[in-house]
Design an enzyme around this catalytic site. Sequence first.
Site, PDB file in Angstrom:
ATOM      1  N   LYS A  81      47.025  31.843  34.086  1.00  0.00           N
ATOM      2  CA  LYS A  81      47.232  32.048  35.640  1.00  0.00           C
ATOM      3  C   LYS A  81      46.960  30.648  36.204  1.00  0.00           C
ATOM      4  O   LYS A  81      48.241  30.133  37.051  1.00  0.00           O
ATOM      5  CB  LYS A  81      46.163  32.807  36.387  1.00  0.00           C
ATOM      6  CG  LYS A  81      46.438  34.328  36.176  1.00  0.00           C
ATOM      7  CD  LYS A  81      45.277  35.172  36.612  1.00  0.00           C
ATOM      8  CE  LYS A  81      45.321  36.559  36.131  1.00  0.00           C
ATOM      9  NZ  LYS A  81      44.296  37.450  36.337  1.00  0.00           N
TER      10      LYS A  81
ATOM     11  N   GLN B 212      38.384  37.635  38.123  1.00  0.00           N
ATOM     12  CA  GLN B 212      38.848  38.388  37.206  1.00  0.00           C
ATOM     13  C   GLN B 212      37.953  39.299  36.649  1.00  0.00           C
ATOM     14  O   GLN B 212      36.544  39.212  36.587  1.00  0.00           O
ATOM     15  CB  GLN B 212      39.032  37.386  35.960  1.00  0.00           C
ATOM     16  CG  GLN B 212      39.702  37.823  34.561  1.00  0.00           C
ATOM     17  CD  GLN B 212      40.973  38.118  34.865  1.00  0.00           C
ATOM     18  OE1 GLN B 212      41.853  37.515  35.649  1.00  0.00           O
ATOM     19  NE2 GLN B 212      41.513  38.970  34.083  1.00  0.00           N
TER      20      GLN B 212
ATOM     21  N   ASP C 153      44.939  40.070  44.653  1.00  0.00           N
ATOM     22  CA  ASP C 153      45.073  41.344  43.730  1.00  0.00           C
ATOM     23  C   ASP C 153      45.191  42.399  44.546  1.00  0.00           C
ATOM     24  O   ASP C 153      45.406  43.710  43.775  1.00  0.00           O
ATOM     25  CB  ASP C 153      43.531  41.497  42.955  1.00  0.00           C
ATOM     26  CG  ASP C 153      43.483  41.016  41.488  1.00  0.00           C
ATOM     27  OD1 ASP C 153      44.435  41.057  41.009  1.00  0.00           O
ATOM     28  OD2 ASP C 153      42.465  40.552  41.382  1.00  0.00           O
TER      29      ASP C 153
HETATM   30  N1  GUN Z   1      41.739  41.978  34.779  1.00  0.00           N
HETATM   31  C1  GUN Z   1      42.874  42.674  33.987  1.00  0.00           C
HETATM   32  N2  GUN Z   1      44.055  42.632  34.935  1.00  0.00           N
HETATM   33  C2  GUN Z   1      43.411  41.973  36.113  1.00  0.00           C
HETATM   34  C3  GUN Z   1      43.896  42.062  37.167  1.00  0.00           C
HETATM   35  O1  GUN Z   1      45.335  42.194  37.789  1.00  0.00           O
HETATM   36  N3  GUN Z   1      43.192  41.269  38.212  1.00  0.00           N
HETATM   37  C4  GUN Z   1      41.846  40.837  37.942  1.00  0.00           C
HETATM   38  N4  GUN Z   1      41.280  40.513  39.049  1.00  0.00           N
HETATM   39  N5  GUN Z   1      41.374  41.251  36.665  1.00  0.00           N
HETATM   40  C5  GUN Z   1      42.093  41.608  35.869  1.00  0.00           C
END
Ligand code: GUN
Length: 300
Positions: free
Chosen positions: A54, A98, A121
């Site tokens: 990311k 996350q 998100d």
């Molecule tokens: N963990 C796995 N996929 C995601 C996601 O799309 N967003 C977040 N915040 N954590 C994750």
Amino acid sequence: MSATIIDGKAFAAKVRAQVADEVSQLKSEHNITPGLAVILVGEDPASEVYVRNKGKQTVEVGMNSYEHKLDASTSEADLLALIDQLNNDPSVHGILCQLPLPDHLNEDLVINSIAPEKDVDGFHISNVGLLGTGQKSMVPCTPLGCLMMLRDHHGSLSGLNAVVVGRSNIVGKPMANLLLRDSCTVTIAHSRTKNIEEVCRAADIVVAAVGRPEMITGDWIGKGATVIDVGINRIPAPERGEGKMRLVGDAHFDSAKEVAGAITPVPGGVGPMTIACLLANTLTACARANNLPEPEGLTA
Ligand code: GUN
């Protein structure tokens, strides 16, 4: 005849190029640089890989990336204090914490402490409610990526029969809401659905998001249907050597592609679209924060 393969890797590269273009315009015309803050608590290896990717892609499209790596023993109060600080920082337009979080932290409380307009998100309860009532919101990245690919392939989705297999808050439920908003007839199927194979066979669109490797085989798919495979499962691959693994989706690719009209592969389908949509959401959040027009084609 074999299905068209929907190339998510190429599509994601196109989305990122559009985002990079819009970021460069924001900088030159308005002196604004979108910023994304990512919080990682603890040392889960898979999460560390996601967060690294990311951060890398955020910088590649010209945005500012702020990484906050916290110790696994971080208290809830300290995490909430960091989120509060980011909520009030005008250089941060998107915040992502996350998941999963260590057990001592209340995931709902943490997510709902992110300012909804910075919740890239789309997990905050306000954004969930706004999406469910068809109002402007931040939309979860994976379903947004699936929607973009479906719109690109079909043009209009109006009147199509869509089955979402899986009822998670992160994919299944928001996906169903997005398809409903595009005027599909939507069914959410799950582990208790009766005659699930028949339900899937009647669909024009099947979104597979159950987390079960290769569950949806070709005989579950109607002739010419579109299959969007959200699953990312690692399974043993002894044919590649002892202890080797390979990635498969929730659909059984080889049998499904013989019946489907179009299908996303794993890897190289939905996966790359998720981070591309995170960048798109950060750009959208930045545009909204500055009362500028939203980028076209990057929102739901
Ligand atoms: N963990 C796995 N996929 C995601 C996601 O799309 N967003 C977040 N915040 N954590 C994750």
